[in-house]
Structures are given as structure tokens and as C-alpha cells.
Design a protein around this motif. Structure first.
Motif, short mmCIF file in Angstrom:
data_model
loop_
_atom_site.label_atom_id
_atom_site.label_comp_id
_atom_site.label_asym_id
_atom_site.label_seq_id
_atom_site.Cartn_x
_atom_site.Cartn_y
_atom_site.Cartn_z
N GLN A 100 56.06 37.39 34.39
CA GLN A 100 56.57 36.74 33.19
C GLN A 100 57.73 35.80 33.54
O GLN A 100 57.73 34.64 33.14
N ARG A 101 58.69 36.29 34.28
CA ARG A 101 59.88 35.52 34.62
C ARG A 101 59.54 34.32 35.51
O ARG A 101 59.90 33.18 35.21
N ASN A 102 58.86 34.58 36.61
CA ASN A 102 58.59 33.52 37.58
C ASN A 102 57.52 32.56 37.10
O ASN A 102 57.57 31.37 37.40
#
Length: 159
Positions: A100-102
Motif C-alpha cells: 500500500q505504502r510503496n
């Protein structure tokens, strides 16, 4: 019609969503199964992909900005080996969070690129010195990395 950066970002998000869905539904036995391509457990491969997205997006950004991508295959192999050793016990929750973040950071990088930036090219050591554009690097390595390893994972568990 979306611009090229937006289209690349959408393809990345789709590939990332497919991997994320797999991770969410993967059982413990499959998560630990060793793949034939990398020789790593499925969870380590998924972690490798999640961790690589922001890094590879940085390479695309460098190329798009006219900067060289000073990474060769021995460097990549060493980094991958260290990651695999460090992440042997990675959890699905950790991988989901990293995807999700990357993935979001990588998609934002692609959305910010102009057509002119996407057309910039340079020889890339990891492709044996082949000259490729930032758009090709995004397609072949950023998006292709996700899809290639997802195929490896699916083949390993027979999905």
C-alpha cells in the motif's frame, strides 16, 4: 484520455492490487512454499516486490530527470540476497502495508512525470547497457517486476 504518466500509474495500481489480493488470501502453507524461480518462500518474494516499488520508481524518476541509473546487476543481486535473508519471517500484514505504502508512492511518481520526461532515455546497466526511456523502465521493471513475480508465485502454489 489520461496522459501517459496517469496510464502507467493505473497499470501499476492494477498490478499492485492483484498482488495485494493474493497476499490477503494466501494461506500459511502457501506463504511458506519455496518458489522455483528465486528459491525464496512466497512471502519473501511478495515482500521483495513490495520493497522494490519505491526504489524502482526512484530509478524511473532519475532517468526522467536526466540522471543516470547507476545500478548494475551485481548490486541488484546483492541487495536482493540481503533482503531475502532479512525478511524470511515476513508477515502478510507487513507485506500488505508495504504494498500500500510503496505502491502509492510509486504511482504518484509516475503521475508526476510529463511526456517529455517519460521519453528521456539513457543506457541502463541492469539491461546490459540497452538505452531505454523512463516509460520503458516503468513498464518493464516497475510494473513488469510485480507481474513477473506474481506469475512466479501463482505457478508455485498452482493458482
Amino acid at each position: 484520455m489520461p496522459d501517459r504518466g496517469e496510464a502507467l500509474a493505473a497499470r501499476l495500481e492494477q498490478a499492485n492490487a492483484e498482488l495485494s489480493e493474493f497476499v490477503a488470501n494466501c494461506d500459511d502453507e502457501s506463504w511458506r512454499r519455496t518458489t522455483s524461480v528465486t528459491g525464496w518462500p512466497v512471502g519473501v518474494v511478495a515482500s521483495h516486490v513490495a520493497g522494490g516499488q519505491k526504489l524502482i520508481a526512484g530509478w524511473v524518476q532519475s532517468l526522467a530527470s536526466g540522471q543516470p541509473v547507476a545500478v548494475d546487476m551485481p548490486m541488484v543481486h546483492e541487495s536482493n540476497k540481503a533482503h531475502a535473508e532479512k525478511r524470511r519471517d515476513v508477515t502478510r500484514e507487513d507485506v500488505q502495508a508495504a504494498l500500500q505504502r510503496n505502491g502509492a508512492a510509486a504511482a504518484e511518481t509516475l503521475r508526476d512525470l510529463t511526456d517529455e520526461q517519460l521519453d528521456r532515455s539513457a543506457p541502463i546497466a541492469i539491461f546490459e547497457g540497452e538505452e531505454i526511456t523512463a516509460a520503458e523502465l516503468a513498464n518493464r521493471l516497475l510494473i513488469g517486476h510485480i507481474l513477473g513475480h506474481l506469475k512466479e508465485i501463482r505457478e508455485t502454489i498452482g493458482a
